[in-house]
Design a protein around this motif. Structure first.
Motif, PDB file in Angstrom:
ATOM      1  N   GLU A 150       0.829  -1.205   0.000  1.00  0.00           N
ATOM      2  CA  GLU A 150       0.000   0.000   0.000  1.00  0.00           C
ATOM      3  C   GLU A 150       0.863   1.255   0.000  1.00  0.00           C
ATOM      4  O   GLU A 150       0.546   2.240  -0.684  1.00  0.00           O
ATOM      5  N   ALA A 151       1.949   1.235   0.743  1.00  0.00           N
ATOM      6  CA  ALA A 151       2.852   2.388   0.776  1.00  0.00           C
ATOM      7  C   ALA A 151       3.540   2.565  -0.577  1.00  0.00           C
ATOM      8  O   ALA A 151       3.757   3.697  -1.021  1.00  0.00           O
ATOM      9  N   VAL A 152       3.884   1.466  -1.243  1.00  0.00           N
ATOM     10  CA  VAL A 152       4.488   1.554  -2.587  1.00  0.00           C
ATOM     11  C   VAL A 152       3.495   2.196  -3.555  1.00  0.00           C
ATOM     12  O   VAL A 152       3.856   3.087  -4.331  1.00  0.00           O
ATOM     13  N   ALA A 153       2.233   1.771  -3.493  1.00  0.00           N
ATOM     14  CA  ALA A 153       1.210   2.351  -4.372  1.00  0.00           C
ATOM     15  C   ALA A 153       1.021   3.836  -4.077  1.00  0.00           C
ATOM     16  O   ALA A 153       0.908   4.650  -5.001  1.00  0.00           O
ATOM     17  N   ALA A 154       1.006   4.199  -2.792  1.00  0.00           N
ATOM     18  CA  ALA A 154       0.847   5.613  -2.421  1.00  0.00           C
ATOM     19  C   ALA A 154       2.049   6.426  -2.886  1.00  0.00           C
ATOM     20  O   ALA A 154       1.892   7.537  -3.413  1.00  0.00           O
ATOM     21  N   LEU A 155       3.255   5.897  -2.703  1.00  0.00           N
ATOM     22  CA  LEU A 155       4.463   6.589  -3.145  1.00  0.00           C
ATOM     23  C   LEU A 155       4.420   6.810  -4.660  1.00  0.00           C
ATOM     24  O   LEU A 155       4.721   7.908  -5.145  1.00  0.00           O
ATOM     25  N   THR A 156       4.036   5.805  -5.403  1.00  0.00           N
ATOM     26  CA  THR A 156       3.929   5.921  -6.862  1.00  0.00           C
ATOM     27  C   THR A 156       2.950   7.019  -7.240  1.00  0.00           C
ATOM     28  O   THR A 156       3.257   7.876  -8.079  1.00  0.00           O
ATOM     29  N   ALA A 157       1.789   7.012  -6.632  1.00  0.00           N
ATOM     30  CA  ALA A 157       0.758   8.009  -6.956  1.00  0.00           C
ATOM     31  C   ALA A 157       1.226   9.420  -6.625  1.00  0.00           C
ATOM     32  O   ALA A 157       1.065  10.345  -7.434  1.00  0.00           O
ATOM     33  N   VAL A 158       1.819   9.599  -5.468  1.00  0.00           N
ATOM     34  CA  VAL A 158       2.284  10.931  -5.051  1.00  0.00           C
ATOM     35  C   VAL A 158       3.386  11.433  -5.983  1.00  0.00           C
ATOM     36  O   VAL A 158       3.344  12.564  -6.474  1.00  0.00           O
ATOM     37  N   MET A 159       4.375  10.613  -6.259  1.00  0.00           N
ATOM     38  CA  MET A 159       5.495  11.055  -7.089  1.00  0.00           C
ATOM     39  C   MET A 159       5.050  11.336  -8.520  1.00  0.00           C
ATOM     40  O   MET A 159       5.538  12.280  -9.149  1.00  0.00           O
ATOM     41  N   ARG A 160       4.126  10.541  -9.060  1.00  0.00           N
ATOM     42  CA  ARG A 160       3.610  10.816 -10.409  1.00  0.00           C
ATOM     43  C   ARG A 160       2.867  12.149 -10.442  1.00  0.00           C
ATOM     44  O   ARG A 160       3.020  12.923 -11.381  1.00  0.00           O
ATOM     45  N   THR A 161       2.073  12.406  -9.417  1.00  0.00           N
ATOM     46  CA  THR A 161       1.322  13.666  -9.356  1.00  0.00           C
ATOM     47  C   THR A 161       2.268  14.854  -9.301  1.00  0.00           C
ATOM     48  O   THR A 161       2.085  15.846 -10.027  1.00  0.00           O
TER      49      THR A 161
END
Length: 178
Positions: A150-161
């Motif tokens: 879940e943290a990997v998915a959140a990190l991906t979403a934040v960095m892409r944004t």
């Protein structure tokens, strides 16, 4: 304000547009500082690992990676500069060093007489293959072994944004687009 870039309790200050400054909340300030510390520490950690194990700065390693993933292991220099988010001048310096090591060569661009290609040589591909396992171990240990899915998915979403917001399409004021 040298101690805090922005935060609760900061005085209102006019921005260039005459609007009051929106200071960071305490939670935003904590997130910003944590990001800055992690970013600097991670960048230094990865660069030291690659320098120690492969004699290669992290930025140069990434150039080899992008070339290895390109069709025929070749990219236009302008496209490579954009991918690396560096100026064409800095890229030219890096490619010269990689040429001196025999890992990259320059070639004429068949579709643009003014353009040049950077081409990963077999020797450069072998150097990348030798460096990759240690680099992946360093990334995994420093980042992904510490995060749940879940943290990997959140990190991906934040960095892409964040990245998308900083790279607007058609913006010519970015150094690699000049």
């Amino acid at each position: 304000m040298a101690e805090r870039e922005a935060g609760a309790g900061q005085p209102a200050a006019a921005t260039g547009a005459g609007q009051p400054t929106r200071w960071l909340t305490d939670d935003e300030q904590a997130a910003w500082r944590a990001y800055q510390a992690a970013s600097q520490l991670l960048s230094d950690h990865l660069d030291r690992q690659l320098q120690r194990d492969s004699g290669l700065p992290h930025a140069y390693y990434m150039l080899l990676v992008w070339l290895s993933e390109a069709p025929e292991r070749a990219m236009r220099m302008t496209d490579l500069a954009e991918r690396a988010k560096i100026t064409r001048s800095r890229l030219s310096h890096a490619i010269t060093r990689l040429e001196n090591d025999g890992w990259v060569r320059r070639a004429e661009c068949p579709t643009d007489r003014r353009g040049q290609l950077a081409v990963l040589t077999d020797s450069g591909f072998a150097a990348l293959e030798a460096a990759a396992p240690g680099h992946v171990r360093a990334v995994r240990t420093a980042v992904f072994d510490r995060l749940d899915p879940e943290a990997v998915a959140a990190l991906t979403a934040v960095m892409r944004t964040v990245a998308e917001g900083l790279s607007p399409a058609g913006s010519s004021d970015l150094p690699w687009r000049r």
